[in-house]
Design a protein around this motif. Structure first.
Motif, short mmCIF file in Angstrom:
data_model
loop_
_atom_site.label_atom_id
_atom_site.label_comp_id
_atom_site.label_asym_id
_atom_site.label_seq_id
_atom_site.Cartn_x
_atom_site.Cartn_y
_atom_site.Cartn_z
N ARG A 236 0.83 -1.20 0.00
CA ARG A 236 0.00 0.00 0.00
C ARG A 236 0.87 1.26 0.00
O ARG A 236 0.53 2.26 -0.63
N PHE A 237 2.02 1.20 0.71
CA PHE A 237 2.91 2.35 0.72
C PHE A 237 3.53 2.55 -0.66
O PHE A 237 3.59 3.67 -1.18
N ALA A 238 3.98 1.45 -1.29
CA ALA A 238 4.59 1.55 -2.61
C ALA A 238 3.59 2.05 -3.65
O ALA A 238 3.96 2.76 -4.59
N LEU A 239 2.31 1.71 -3.47
CA LEU A 239 1.29 2.18 -4.40
C LEU A 239 1.18 3.69 -4.38
O LEU A 239 1.03 4.32 -5.44
N THR A 240 1.29 4.29 -3.21
CA THR A 240 1.18 5.76 -3.15
C THR A 240 2.38 6.43 -3.81
O THR A 240 2.32 7.60 -4.20
N ALA A 241 3.51 5.70 -3.95
CA ALA A 241 4.69 6.26 -4.58
C ALA A 241 4.72 6.01 -6.09
O ALA A 241 5.55 6.59 -6.80
N ALA A 242 3.84 5.15 -6.60
CA ALA A 242 3.81 4.87 -8.04
C ALA A 242 3.20 6.04 -8.79
O ALA A 242 2.39 6.80 -8.25
N ASP A 243 3.58 6.19 -10.06
CA ASP A 243 3.04 7.27 -10.89
C ASP A 243 3.04 6.82 -12.34
O ASP A 243 3.35 5.67 -12.66
N ARG A 244 2.68 7.72 -13.25
CA ARG A 244 2.57 7.37 -14.66
C ARG A 244 3.93 7.00 -15.25
O ARG A 244 4.01 6.21 -16.19
N GLN A 245 5.01 7.60 -14.72
CA GLN A 245 6.34 7.27 -15.24
C GLN A 245 6.78 5.88 -14.79
O GLN A 245 7.46 5.18 -15.53
N GLU A 246 6.41 5.48 -13.60
CA GLU A 246 6.72 4.15 -13.09
C GLU A 246 5.47 3.59 -12.42
O GLU A 246 5.33 3.62 -11.21
N PRO A 247 4.53 3.06 -13.23
CA PRO A 247 3.23 2.66 -12.68
C PRO A 247 3.29 1.41 -11.81
O PRO A 247 2.37 1.18 -11.02
N VAL A 248 4.31 0.58 -11.96
CA VAL A 248 4.46 -0.60 -11.11
C VAL A 248 5.69 -0.38 -10.23
O VAL A 248 6.82 -0.42 -10.71
#
Length: 481
Positions: free
Chosen positions: A373-385
């Motif tokens: 869940r923490f890693a999900l908040t750090a994901a974005d369009r440049q690095e979606p996974v």
């Protein structure tokens, strides 16, 4: 069906440029897409003609009249002219249609000819299905066999193969929206899921979707002319029944997956966790990994591309069993699959995944769940996974902190600096590793001015920039801001 029915469809976005009411109500018998200057020998009475008008230019007077006259002589029901080639339907074409009393309709660039073609045949098939004496396209013995296969819960491969057997060696595929193969006929070679099913060359008929663009099924025939459209639409209807039958099983699996996820988020005993893992269909003993996503449906479809990785998918989180994996790492393969899911969802979809660390035992699963869940908040369009083990910088770590917390920390630490020259000087000073000379050069200032400004920063923030921990406080606050 009638042309008026197509014009009333908001999804197609068609615009009537000319047509009398009597002409718009005549029966439509089919549709033909062509860009020949004289397609009359390929047309039948009552057909709609789709044309991109690539043959028309400003320097070809008379071409439009000859083209429309050929359509009218062949008994065409209307001209559906695409706007993509010229940006609009030329007025010369509209005048010719008016002169020959042939309705003309503008097809916007966003609407593909395939979409219009499928809409025509779907409406025709719907008309047939509502008639008292329905004429089936599939032979009666084939329909009876398919009904028996549906009743006993046949697998998609067997059902599709039997449905297409009377067509000869026609390659047919049952694909998900992201291009994953659910079934194929015996004569169909394997195909890689390189792009969405709806964008493949050939004919892709929409079979069924529940609630999202990620769980749709498509009947795909690479050679669009290999079988009668009515037959393919009826086969698609049979496959839709299969989709309905599998929906209940999928919902039960998602429910078991969510029970497992919910257990990880609370207090649990080892015995209860083992039971939840088994109920969700996962082997005991690990190793496991938890992944969380912005869309549970998208996550379920992406994991479908990893058939050798058992997974229990909940509402937006999944537990993976990685003990049977032999080959490339799971996260690398998930990134590849995620790109396919994003492609079928469209560019506006905000799809991201966060992955926790690998858990060697069931007891470590709770930590992997929190990490995901923490890693999900750090994901974005440049690095979606984004995997938690890939958070290697302070900026990436802070990106996982809730935005509300970052805002409070940044405001509390930097608030007195506002957005003026002192804050700008601090940013440049830290970016140049606290070098007075390089900061002065970058800002085109005298070194003494830089000293004065940094002293003011220290007074207003209560930090001493000769101390590493205070430098980190201010750097983190700038990142949060």
């Amino acid at each position: 069906m009638h042309l008026l029915e197509l014009l009333e469809s908001d999804d197609l976005g068609l615009t009537l440029l000319w047509g009398e009411e009597l002409l718009l109500g005549q029966e439509v018998n089919g549709v033909t897409a062509t860009d020949l200057e004289d397609p009359s020998r390929f047309l039948g009475p009552g057909e709609l003609v789709l044309s991109g008008l690539v043959w028309w230019t400003h320097h070809s007077p008379g071409k439009a009249d000859r083209f429309v006259a050929a359509l009218a002589d062949a008994g065409a029901a209307a001209l559906l002219a695409g706007e993509e080639t010229h940006g609009h339907v030329p007025e010369e074409v509209v005048k010719a249609c008016r002169a020959h009393r042939l309705p003309v309709v503008a097809v916007p660039a966003r609407t593909s000819f395939r979409t219009v073609t499928e809409a025509v045949y779907l409406r025709q098939w719907g008309d047939l299905s509502r008639r008292r004496n329905r004429l089936f396209a599939l032979p009666e013995n084939v329909r009876a066999e398919l009904g028996r296969l549906l009743e006993r819960g046949a697998e998609p491969d067997e059902l599709l193969d039997r449905a297409c057997a009377h067509l000869g060696r026609v390659p047919c595929y049952l694909l998900t929206a992201s291009g994953r193969t659910l079934a194929r006929t015996a004569s169909a070679p394997p195909i890689a899921p390189g792009h969405p099913a709806s964008a493949r060359s050939g004919l892709s008929l929409h079979v069924k979707a529940d609630s999202s663009p990620y769980d749709a099924w498509y009947l795909h025939v690479p050679d669009a002319d290999a079988a009668p459209p009515r037959v393919l639409h009826e086969i698609a209807g049979v496959l839709a029944q299969l989709r309905d039958g599998q929906a209940a099983a999928a919902a039960a699996a998602r429910s078991a997956g969510q029970d497992l996820v919910r257990l990880l988020e609370g207090a649990w005993e080892p015995g209860l966790l083992d039971e939840a893992l088994t109920t969700a269909g996962l082997p005991l003993g690990g190793p496991y990994r938890v992944v969380a996503a912005t869309s549970g449906d998208a996550l379920a479809e992406a994991l479908g591309h990893l058939p050798d990785v058992p997974a229990a998918v909940g509402e937006s989180t999944a537990v993976l069993f990685e003990g049977a994996v032999d080959g490339p790492d799971v996260l690398g393969r998930l990134r590849t699959a995620w790109a396919l899911v994003q492609a079928c969802a469209g560019p506006e979809a905000d799809l991201c995944v966060g992955a926790g660390a690998r858990a060697d035992t069931a007891e470590q699963l709770a930590a992997s769940s929190r990490q995901a869940r923490f890693a999900l908040t750090a994901a974005d369009r440049q690095e979606p996974v984004r995997g938690v083990e890939h958070l290697s910088t302070l900026a990436e770590l802070l990106a996982g902190v809730p935005a509300e917390v970052r805002q409070v920390f940044g405001t509390r630490t930097l608030g007195a600096l506002r957005d003026g020259i002192l804050r700008q000087t601090l940013e440049v000073f830290l970016a140049h590793n606290c070098s007075w000379a390089r900061t002065a050069e970058a800002l085109h200032l005298h070194v003494n001015t830089v000293h004065y400004r940094i002293e003011r920063v220290e007074v207003l923030t209560g930090r001493d920039l000769s101390r590493l921990d205070h430098k980190l406080d201010l750097y983190a606050a700038l990142q949060c801001a």
